[in-house]
Design a protein around this motif. Structure first.
Motif, PDB file in Angstrom:
ATOM      1  N   VAL A  64       0.841  -1.205   0.000  1.00  0.00           N
ATOM      2  CA  VAL A  64       0.000   0.000   0.000  1.00  0.00           C
ATOM      3  C   VAL A  64       0.873   1.250   0.000  1.00  0.00           C
ATOM      4  CG1 VAL A  64      -1.614   1.343   1.409  1.00  0.00           C
ATOM      5  CG2 VAL A  64      -1.946  -1.108   1.138  1.00  0.00           C
ATOM      6  N   GLN A  65       0.447   2.248  -0.749  1.00  0.00           N
ATOM      7  CA  GLN A  65       1.045   3.579  -0.706  1.00  0.00           C
ATOM      8  C   GLN A  65      -0.070   4.573  -0.389  1.00  0.00           C
ATOM      9  OE1 GLN A  65       2.351   5.578  -4.382  1.00  0.00           O
ATOM     10  NE2 GLN A  65       4.211   6.183  -3.296  1.00  0.00           N
ATOM     11  N   ILE A  66       0.237   5.518   0.473  1.00  0.00           N
ATOM     12  CA  ILE A  66      -0.703   6.587   0.800  1.00  0.00           C
ATOM     13  C   ILE A  66      -0.073   7.896   0.351  1.00  0.00           C
ATOM     14  CG2 ILE A  66      -1.972   7.770   2.636  1.00  0.00           C
ATOM     15  CD1 ILE A  66      -1.628   5.111   4.270  1.00  0.00           C
ATOM     16  N   ILE A  68      -0.577  12.059   0.396  1.00  0.00           N
ATOM     17  CA  ILE A  68      -1.279  13.168   1.037  1.00  0.00           C
ATOM     18  C   ILE A  68      -0.751  14.461   0.421  1.00  0.00           C
ATOM     19  CG2 ILE A  68      -1.806  14.357   3.194  1.00  0.00           C
ATOM     20  CD1 ILE A  68      -1.120  11.686   4.644  1.00  0.00           C
ATOM     21  N   TYR A  76      -3.251  12.581  -9.881  1.00  0.00           N
ATOM     22  CA  TYR A  76      -3.080  11.163  -9.590  1.00  0.00           C
ATOM     23  C   TYR A  76      -3.970  10.417 -10.578  1.00  0.00           C
ATOM     24  CZ  TYR A  76      -3.811   6.585  -7.598  1.00  0.00           C
ATOM     25  OH  TYR A  76      -3.902   5.222  -7.448  1.00  0.00           O
ATOM     26  N   VAL A  91      -6.249  13.017  -0.007  1.00  0.00           N
ATOM     27  CA  VAL A  91      -5.563  11.776   0.340  1.00  0.00           C
ATOM     28  C   VAL A  91      -5.970  10.698  -0.655  1.00  0.00           C
ATOM     29  CG1 VAL A  91      -5.286   9.983   2.100  1.00  0.00           C
ATOM     30  CG2 VAL A  91      -5.590  12.376   2.795  1.00  0.00           C
ATOM     31  N   VAL A  92      -4.986   9.960  -1.140  1.00  0.00           N
ATOM     32  CA  VAL A  92      -5.233   8.834  -2.041  1.00  0.00           C
ATOM     33  C   VAL A  92      -4.569   7.607  -1.438  1.00  0.00           C
ATOM     34  CG1 VAL A  92      -4.730   7.859  -4.312  1.00  0.00           C
ATOM     35  CG2 VAL A  92      -5.355  10.260  -4.126  1.00  0.00           C
ATOM     36  N   ILE A  93      -5.312   6.522  -1.367  1.00  0.00           N
ATOM     37  CA  ILE A  93      -4.752   5.244  -0.947  1.00  0.00           C
ATOM     38  C   ILE A  93      -4.595   4.388  -2.199  1.00  0.00           C
ATOM     39  CG2 ILE A  93      -5.095   3.144   0.406  1.00  0.00           C
ATOM     40  CD1 ILE A  93      -6.643   4.892   2.414  1.00  0.00           C
ATOM     41  N   VAL A  94      -3.355   4.014  -2.478  1.00  0.00           N
ATOM     42  CA  VAL A  94      -3.048   3.213  -3.659  1.00  0.00           C
ATOM     43  C   VAL A  94      -2.908   1.760  -3.206  1.00  0.00           C
ATOM     44  CG1 VAL A  94      -1.501   2.921  -5.623  1.00  0.00           C
ATOM     45  CG2 VAL A  94      -1.753   5.187  -4.566  1.00  0.00           C
ATOM     46  N   ASN A  95      -3.804   0.922  -3.666  1.00  0.00           N
ATOM     47  CA  ASN A  95      -3.763  -0.491  -3.292  1.00  0.00           C
ATOM     48  C   ASN A  95      -2.589  -1.203  -3.955  1.00  0.00           C
ATOM     49  OD1 ASN A  95      -6.083  -0.608  -1.579  1.00  0.00           O
ATOM     50  ND2 ASN A  95      -7.342  -0.398  -3.422  1.00  0.00           N
ATOM     51  N   VAL A 117       3.734   1.677   3.017  1.00  0.00           N
ATOM     52  CA  VAL A 117       3.415   0.760   4.104  1.00  0.00           C
ATOM     53  C   VAL A 117       3.936  -0.607   3.690  1.00  0.00           C
ATOM     54  CG1 VAL A 117       1.581  -0.197   5.539  1.00  0.00           C
ATOM     55  CG2 VAL A 117       1.376   2.139   4.630  1.00  0.00           C
TER      56      VAL A 117
END
Length: 137
Positions: A64-66, A68, A76, A91-95, A117
């Motif tokens: 995971v990459q977050i 901000i 993005y 905020v973007v959460i990249v799975n 992460v």
């Protein structure tokens, strides 16, 4: 100074040094300021700054990459989806294993915190073409 340049260069998260180690994966110039790196926690936090028009190549992470957004205006995009504008507070959460790219808008500096992460590898692909990028707002 150009649009948002002072905001980005005076960020509370620091401006950082030229991101020469990863320059081959970027169109334009980027800067990297490492904020936290922990083998114990398997996490890495950095402030990444993009000059106007700068963006990284398409890529994917094993973990995971977050992202901000902290200054300026950027983009993005996940493969197969429309690009989304990023402004401070977004905020973007990249799975994991999601092919994507991120970077500055054409006329603005941009900075985001990148939180990795895990310690998995990143696979890099082709650059975002000028044709694709120039279609964005």
């Amino acid at each position: 100074m150009t649009k948002n340049e002072a905001e980005v260069k005076n960020s509370v998260f620091g401006f950082g040094a030229a991101n020469d180690a990863y320059a081959k994966y970027f169109v334009g110039k980027s800067y990297l300021n490492g904020l936290a790196n922990s083998d114990l926690a398997a996490a890495n936090v950095a402030n990444v700054t993009f000059e106007p028009g700068c963006r990284n190549n398409w890529h994917e992470h094993e973990d995971v990459q977050i992202l901000i957004a902290v200054a300026g205006e950027g983009w993005y995009q996940e493969e197969g989806k429309p690009a989304q504008k990023m402004v401070p507070g977004d905020v973007v959460i990249v799975n994991p294993h999601t092919k994507h790219w991120h970077g500055a808008s054409k006329d603005s500096w941009f900075a985001h915190l990148a939180i990795m992460v895990g310690k998995g590898k990143t696979t890099w692909y082709d650059p975002v073409s000028d044709e694709e990028y120039n279609k964005l707002g």
